[in-house]
Design an enzyme around this catalytic site. Structure first.
Site, PDB file in Angstrom:
ATOM      1  N   PHE A 212       4.707   2.291   5.011  1.00 39.91           N
ATOM      2  CA  PHE A 212       5.863   1.520   4.546  1.00 39.91           C
ATOM      3  C   PHE A 212       7.122   2.270   4.976  1.00 39.91           C
ATOM      4  O   PHE A 212       7.340   3.418   4.580  1.00 39.91           O
ATOM      5  CB  PHE A 212       5.868   1.353   3.026  1.00 39.91           C
TER       6      PHE A 212
ATOM      7  N   ASP B  43       9.223  10.208   8.115  1.00 38.82           N
ATOM      8  CA  ASP B  43       9.916   9.418   7.094  1.00 38.82           C
ATOM      9  C   ASP B  43       9.706  10.094   5.736  1.00 38.82           C
ATOM     10  O   ASP B  43       8.632  10.018   5.145  1.00 38.82           O
ATOM     11  CB  ASP B  43       9.345   7.999   7.090  1.00 38.82           C
TER      12      ASP B  43
ATOM     13  N   LYS C 228      16.166   7.778  -1.580  1.00 41.64           N
ATOM     14  CA  LYS C 228      15.546   7.914  -2.901  1.00 41.64           C
ATOM     15  C   LYS C 228      16.155   9.065  -3.704  1.00 41.64           C
ATOM     16  O   LYS C 228      17.291   8.982  -4.146  1.00 41.64           O
ATOM     17  CB  LYS C 228      14.030   8.105  -2.745  1.00 41.64           C
TER      18      LYS C 228
ATOM     19  N   THR D 264      29.908   0.048   8.627  1.00 45.70           N
ATOM     20  CA  THR D 264      31.205   0.229   7.979  1.00 45.70           C
ATOM     21  C   THR D 264      31.273   1.504   7.156  1.00 45.70           C
ATOM     22  O   THR D 264      32.203   2.292   7.291  1.00 45.70           O
ATOM     23  CB  THR D 264      31.534  -0.979   7.079  1.00 45.70           C
TER      24      THR D 264
END
Length: 493
Positions: A210, A319, A350, A374
């Site tokens: 994931f 990751d 997280k 942005t």
């Protein structure tokens, strides 16, 4: 509609998962921090009547299928989450592993109320143009992964991985063209989504992975069909992730063979995709597959995978969105591999409150605005993270996690021995732990019963209960967890 209550009490969309237990004395000694409670306290079943009414109201304007109850964050403290019905639960899921030092930690409250910080909270800077040097130096000096000194902040885990993928693609194409400027044909064709300007490159990922819910990340996510169904995707290679047998010490030979099989498939896929004209620019992997079922592999597997990436000229992306920030007992999950050169890219979010990714110098984008949005993250979150790092050091929280993790894993081993018809495959690093139920229905039943006794846990994979407590989770909290879980298992029919 009670809109004021709806705005004050935020709904959490957590998929529940798990049990409660007792394997140690319920009178275990504890040293309760001044900012948290001493134990769970339940007044109603969950969801209680107030949560049910709020669910009815919110259901008129939103899909509430994934919302289980409403929180009272004002009353939540430390490791304890309080809901609108006054139920106080020991929270070992912590907003999908994203509360680093507990609810309403005094150090973070102080950051929030410091008048010197008001202008930062009020004026959301464009971080692609304006930076906070002290914060970046703090990150680079203390928490930067080995071999890296460049960091790019982002807003969340998905956009961190998405932009990390872009960084790897840009690096790969620059390397292919010898770091020359792109051709006129490349510039023209990229504007109409055609090759060579938009090249057929790929990212290799693993079954059970994931990495996020944005389009690029979804192409590397393979844990639940609900994430991907009906969404167009890229034709990118998917390798098998090792399926280890437990207990590990009894299956050393079998697990080594399984890891070798998966590594061989990785190399075969890299060759096959190059022949298809879609070369693998990068490999992305989690140190522990979280959503896919808390799946582990050995340090030797990751070391050999790193070498495969290097051999074939692929970037290696680790990751650490769930595993980073100290939850495994080391700041980064990949530190358990013992490698001096563990990765080319390491993404995070997280528990680190902001998002972003580290990368090696050679992956620096060659031009401005190639990696840009942005806000590139949130400067107020950077302030919080800086203080979280101070608390981690000041309170030696990595040592706390290591001690609590050993107690938790030992307790899970004891429970699976006591209830072998219900539990199996206890595993973990630090407090990043999990255990399997015999099936998904049993797991879900145990979770609901535990929640009603004051223990809030998480689920993943097909039948796994996962534990994701805050870094301030102490051994006496472990005892509370195990006692409740044991009570639920003893009652289970």
């Amino acid at each position: 509609m009670a809109s004021s209550l709806l705005t004050r009490q935020l709904a959490i969309s957590l998929r529940l998962a798990a049990p409660g237990s007792r394997y140690v004395s319920k009178t275990a000694t504890k040293s309760v921090s001044e900012f948290e409670y001493d134990a769970p306290s339940m007044k109603t079943a969950v969801p209680g009547p107030k949560s049910q009414e709020l669910l009815r109201q919110l259901g008129e304007i939103q899909n509430v299928g994934a919302v289980h109850f409403f929180c009272n964050y004002e009353e939540s403290r430390g490791n304890y989450l309080v809901d609108v019905d006054g139920n106080r639960m020991l929270d070992v899921y912590t907003q999908i592993s994203s509360i680093p030092i507990g609810y309403n930690h005094p150090a973070l409250m102080k950051v929030m109320t410091n008048p010197n910080n008001v202008v930062i909270f009020l004026n959301l800077a464009v971080l692609g143009i304006v930076k906070f040097e002290d914060f970046l130096v703090e990150m680079m000096v203390w928490i930067a992964p080995s071999g890296m000194r460049r960091v790019q902040t982002m807003a969340c885990g998905s956009c961190s991985n998405e932009n990390a993928f872009k960084t790897m693609f840009i690096w790969y194409r620059n390397k292919e063209r010898g770091y020359a400027n792109p051709s006129e044909q490349e510039v023209d064709t990229c504007m109409i989504n055609q090759s060579p300007g938009c090249p057929d490159l790929s990212i290799l990922s693993f079954m059970g992975a994931f990495h996020g819910r944005t389009l690029g990340c979804l192409a590397t996510t393979h844990s639940k069909a609900i994430h991907k169904l009906d969404i167009p995707s890229f034709d990118w290679p998917i390798a098998p992730f090792p399926k280890l047998q437990y207990p590990l010490e009894e299956f050393v030979r079998e697990n080594a063979q399984e890891e070798a099989r998966c590594l061989e498939e990785v190399e075969d896929l890299i060759v096959k995709w190059r022949q298809k004209g879609k070369p693998v620019a990068g490999i992305v992997i989690e140190p522990i597959q979280a959503e896919g079922g808390d799946n582990h592999a050995s340090p030797d597997f990751f070391s050999k995978l790193r070498n495969i990436a290097r051999k074939h000229g692929c970037a290696f992306h680790v990751d650490e969105v769930q595993t980073g920030g100290g939850t495994t007992g080391k700041f980064w999950g990949h530190e358990h591999w013992g490698l001096d050169d563990p990765a080319d890219v390491v993404s995070f979010s997280k528990k680190l409150l902001t998002g972003g990714y580290y990368h090696r110098d050679e992956l620096k984008p060659d031009k401005p605005y190639r990696i840009f949005n942005t806000w590139m993250g949130d400067p107020s979150k950077n302030l919080f993270l800086s203080e979280v790092l101070n608390v981690i050091r000041r309170e030696n929280l990595l040592e706390v996690v290591t001690r609590s993790g050993k107690a938790l894993l030992q307790g899970l081993y004891t429970l699976q021995t006591q209830y072998p018809h219900i539990l199996s495959r206890a595993r973990g690093q630090g407090t990043f732990c999990a255990i399997d139920a015999c099936n998904d229905a049993t797991r879900d039943s145990i979770m609901i019963k535990a929640r009603n006794k004051g223990l809030f846990m998480g689920s993943c994979g097909e039948k796994t209960i996962r534990f994701r407590p805050a870094l301030v989770f102490k051994e006496y909290h472990v005892h509370q967890l195990l006692n409740i879980l044991n009570d639920v298992l003893a009652e289970h029919k």
